[in-house]
Structures are given as structure tokens and as C-alpha cells.
Design an enzyme around this catalytic site. Structure first.
Site, PDB file in Angstrom:
ATOM      1  N   ASP A 153      14.639   1.848  10.801  1.00 44.83           N
ATOM      2  CA  ASP A 153      13.710   1.310  11.989  1.00 44.83           C
ATOM      3  C   ASP A 153      12.804   2.502  12.540  1.00 44.83           C
ATOM      4  O   ASP A 153      13.553   3.073  12.861  1.00 44.83           O
ATOM      5  CB  ASP A 153      14.332   0.428  12.808  1.00 44.83           C
ATOM      6  CG  ASP A 153      13.718  -0.014  13.875  1.00 44.83           C
ATOM      7  OD1 ASP A 153      12.472   0.231  13.952  1.00 44.83           O
ATOM      8  OD2 ASP A 153      14.077  -1.084  14.619  1.00 44.83           O
ATOM      9  N   TYR A 166      -4.043  -4.672  17.855  1.00 44.31           N
ATOM     10  CA  TYR A 166      -4.129  -4.053  16.563  1.00 44.31           C
ATOM     11  C   TYR A 166      -5.001  -2.766  16.767  1.00 44.31           C
ATOM     12  O   TYR A 166      -4.874  -1.880  16.247  1.00 44.31           O
ATOM     13  CB  TYR A 166      -4.453  -4.953  15.449  1.00 44.31           C
ATOM     14  CG  TYR A 166      -4.301  -4.067  14.076  1.00 44.31           C
ATOM     15  CD1 TYR A 166      -3.279  -3.936  13.493  1.00 44.31           C
ATOM     16  CD2 TYR A 166      -5.448  -4.092  13.598  1.00 44.31           C
ATOM     17  CE1 TYR A 166      -3.218  -3.213  12.481  1.00 44.31           C
ATOM     18  CE2 TYR A 166      -5.720  -3.377  12.181  1.00 44.31           C
ATOM     19  CZ  TYR A 166      -4.493  -3.051  11.842  1.00 44.31           C
ATOM     20  OH  TYR A 166      -4.296  -2.417  10.422  1.00 44.31           O
ATOM     21  N   LEU A 211       0.838  -1.170  -0.112  1.00 48.62           N
ATOM     22  CA  LEU A 211      -0.165  -0.100  -0.044  1.00 48.62           C
ATOM     23  C   LEU A 211       0.869   1.265  -0.111  1.00 48.62           C
ATOM     24  O   LEU A 211       0.581   2.196  -0.694  1.00 48.62           O
ATOM     25  CB  LEU A 211      -1.017  -0.085   1.053  1.00 48.62           C
ATOM     26  CG  LEU A 211      -1.999   1.136   1.263  1.00 48.62           C
ATOM     27  CD1 LEU A 211      -2.759   1.261   0.384  1.00 48.62           C
ATOM     28  CD2 LEU A 211      -2.771   1.132   2.729  1.00 48.62           C
ATOM     29  N   THR A 239      -3.929  -6.549   1.121  1.00 47.76           N
ATOM     30  CA  THR A 239      -2.472  -6.658   0.977  1.00 47.76           C
ATOM     31  C   THR A 239      -1.756  -7.860   1.482  1.00 47.76           C
ATOM     32  O   THR A 239      -2.639  -8.756   1.977  1.00 47.76           O
ATOM     33  CB  THR A 239      -1.990  -5.379   2.138  1.00 47.76           C
ATOM     34  OG1 THR A 239      -2.887  -5.772   3.263  1.00 47.76           O
ATOM     35  CG2 THR A 239      -2.734  -4.200   1.626  1.00 47.76           C
ATOM     36  N   LYS A 277      -4.652   1.245  16.317  1.00 46.15           N
ATOM     37  CA  LYS A 277      -5.134   1.899  15.353  1.00 46.15           C
ATOM     38  C   LYS A 277      -5.885   3.100  15.820  1.00 46.15           C
ATOM     39  O   LYS A 277      -6.043   4.090  15.438  1.00 46.15           O
ATOM     40  CB  LYS A 277      -5.936   1.114  14.255  1.00 46.15           C
ATOM     41  CG  LYS A 277      -4.687   0.271  13.430  1.00 46.15           C
ATOM     42  CD  LYS A 277      -3.622   1.030  12.821  1.00 46.15           C
ATOM     43  CE  LYS A 277      -2.915   0.348  11.803  1.00 46.15           C
ATOM     44  NZ  LYS A 277      -1.775   1.243  11.075  1.00 46.15           N
TER      45      LYS A 277
END
Length: 289
Positions: free
Chosen positions: A98, A193, A45, A228, A197
Site C-alpha cells: 500500500d 483528480y 500501463l 486503460t 496530478k
């Protein structure tokens, strides 16, 4: 064991006529002579978005933790970099970084600033996901998820804003969040996760409030389920989701990386000049039921 599902190649936009001439663009969408840094831009993406920005006229620097993909002339990154130089009168540069290490992040933004003499935008797309019941996450997994998705996003936005403030020029920062920052995904154990977000969305609002006085806008882009590698990896472990998940949005299908090209251009260009502290959710109506 479920059969392995191979990720489709990144679908790069190659219209027959090449890039749209700048004179035919709405001027507020033009990125001509602007400089943008894209994190997570080595593939997927992030790379698709980088190509869209180059087509709109920008010079793009991609940062990622992957080994330098530009060294392989057959890689997706090398294909886009060659097109930027030969067809689009621009350049795409790769930096191995990183994003969780502040010295590395600061150094790469200093390099971009020294080379280009300006910074107009930053697309923060680096992130990871892995799934586990909440009772089973290890402390190491908790640390890694939040370090990359939250700390990495913050350090990248911070690095970009420092350069913008130094130059005294307005800019736009877009953080890639997710519809999972708004909803809890049905049938998926992704508490960390989703938390990360949601944190990115609140981060954008908070940074927008602080940096607006410098003319820096900060927004989030929240994709729905997109084909993805991250999503396809989940199908290897949970193959039933490939059929189930498209039924959970109003368009009854997955999205593709190329369908977010226009959104990123909108958020990073002057077309969204009065938009900050906001989330642009593009999820096929998943969260609108």
C-alpha cells in the site's frame, strides 16, 4: 443502463525477433544491469512499462496493492515475468504494498536494496480517479484521492531517493502525471483528480531541485486519454465520451498503453541525462490547440 465495455487485454510487445540485442541499441537507452522499481505495476500501463524496461535490460520490481498476480500463471503479470526469465535473462518480482503506508514503502525498498545491491530508477504509476461534481465530493473521497495520488507518489519517490542517496549513485525517478495536470478536461467533473496530478507535477519539480545535488533526476510523464481500465470504467457511466473524446485531440483517437513505452525508457535511461524538473506530455496534441 449503458452496455458494459470490456477492457482490451494489455498489449504486450512481442516482436518476432524478441528483444533488440544490446549491441544494436543506442547505448544511452540501454538499461542493462540497472534496477528499477515500478509502482502500480501489477497490470495495465505500469506493467507495460515494466516489460519495456526489462526488454532494455533492466531488472524490475513491481509494487501494487493488488493480490499477488504472479500466483496466477495465466495473468498478464505472470506472462511478462515468465518472458523476463526465459527470453530476456532478467527477472520481474512482485511485492504487495500500500503506497500510502510509509512503513510498507520503506520496507519494500529496503528489500530491493538488499537483494539487488543498487537502485537506478523508479517509475511511479500508482493512482486512481473517480468523478463527481465538486459540490458533491465527500471528505472521505477527497482524502482517498489525495492520499493515493499525492501522498503515495511522494512516499514512493522518497523511498527510492533514500536508497539512491545511500548508495551514492545517480538515478532517475519518473512520476506518472496526466495532461489533466495542465488542463481542465472538458465535460468531465474531475476537480480532485486534476488537482492531484497538478500536485504531482509540482512535486517532481520540487524534488528535482532538492535532489539534483545527489545526481537524482525527477521528471513527470503526462499521458492523454489512454485505453486503460480507468478510462474504460468512465465509458460505462458516460458512453457518449467514447465517440466525443477522440475528436478533442489532433490525432483524433485514443492512445494505447504501449505508446508510452519509449517515453518511460527515455526518462529512466541515460538518454535523458540532462533532463530534470520537466514534464513530458504525450496527449495527441490535446493541450496544444
Amino acid at each position: 443502463m449503458a452496455p458494459s465495455i470490456q477492457a482490451p487485454p494489455v498489449q504486450l510487445f512481442n516482436g518476432a525477433a524478441g528483444p533488440v540485442p544490446q549491441s544494436h541499441l543506442l547505448p544511452e537507452f540501454s538499461m542493462k544491469d540497472k534496477v528499477v522499481v515500478v509502482s502500480g505495476g501489477g497490470r495495465g500501463l505500469g506493467l507495460v512499462q515494466a516489460e519495456a524496461l526489462i526488454e532494455a535490460g533492466a531488472v524490475v520490481h513491481c509494487i501494487d496493492i493488488l493480490p499477488d498476480p504472479s500466483l496466477d500463471p495465466t495473468s498478464e503479470f505472470a506472462v511478462v515475468a515468465a518472458r523476463a526469465k526465459k527470453e530476456l535473462n532478467s527477472h520481474l518480482t512482485y511485492h504487495r504494498v500500500d503506497v500510502t503506508e510509509e512503513p510498507q514503502v520503506s520496507e519494500v525498498f529496503e528489500k530491493v536494496a538488499a537483494k539487488e545491491g543498487r537502485l537506478d530508477g523508479c517509475l511511479v504509476a500508482a493512482g486512481i480517479n473517480y468523478e463527481s461534481p465538486a459540490l458533491e465530493y465527500s471528505p472521505e473521497q477527497v482524502d482517498r484521492m489525495l492520499r493515493i495520488n499525492v501522498k503515495g507518489a511522494f512516499l514512493t519517490a522518497q523511498g527510492a531517493a533514500r536508497i539512491m542517496v545511500r548508495f551514492g549513485t545517480p538515478g532517475s525517478i519518473c512520476l506518472i502525471a496526466s495532461m489533466s495536470g495542465t488542463i481542465a478536461n472538458r465535460g468531465m467533473f474531475a476537480s480532485l483528480y486534476n488537482t492531484s496530478k497538478a500536485g504531482v507535477m509540482q512535486m517532481a519539480r520540487s524534488l528535482a531541485a532538492e535532489w539534483g545535488v545527489h545526481g537524482i533526476r525527477v521528471n513527470t510523464l503526462s499521458p492523454g486519454y489512454c485505453t486503460t481500465q480507468m478510462l474504460l470504467n468512465l465509458f460505462e457511466q458516460y458512453p457518449e465520451r467514447k465517440a466525443q473524446w477522440p475528436t478533442e485531440n489532433m490525432l483524433q483517437r485514443f492512445s494505447e498503453p504501449k505508446e508510452y513505452r519509449g517515453a518511460a525508457l527515455f526518462l529512466l535511461s541515460d538518454a535523458s541525462s540532462f533532463m530534470t524538473g520537466s514534464d513530458l506530455r504525450i496527449d495527441g496534441g490535446h493541450a496544444a490547440w
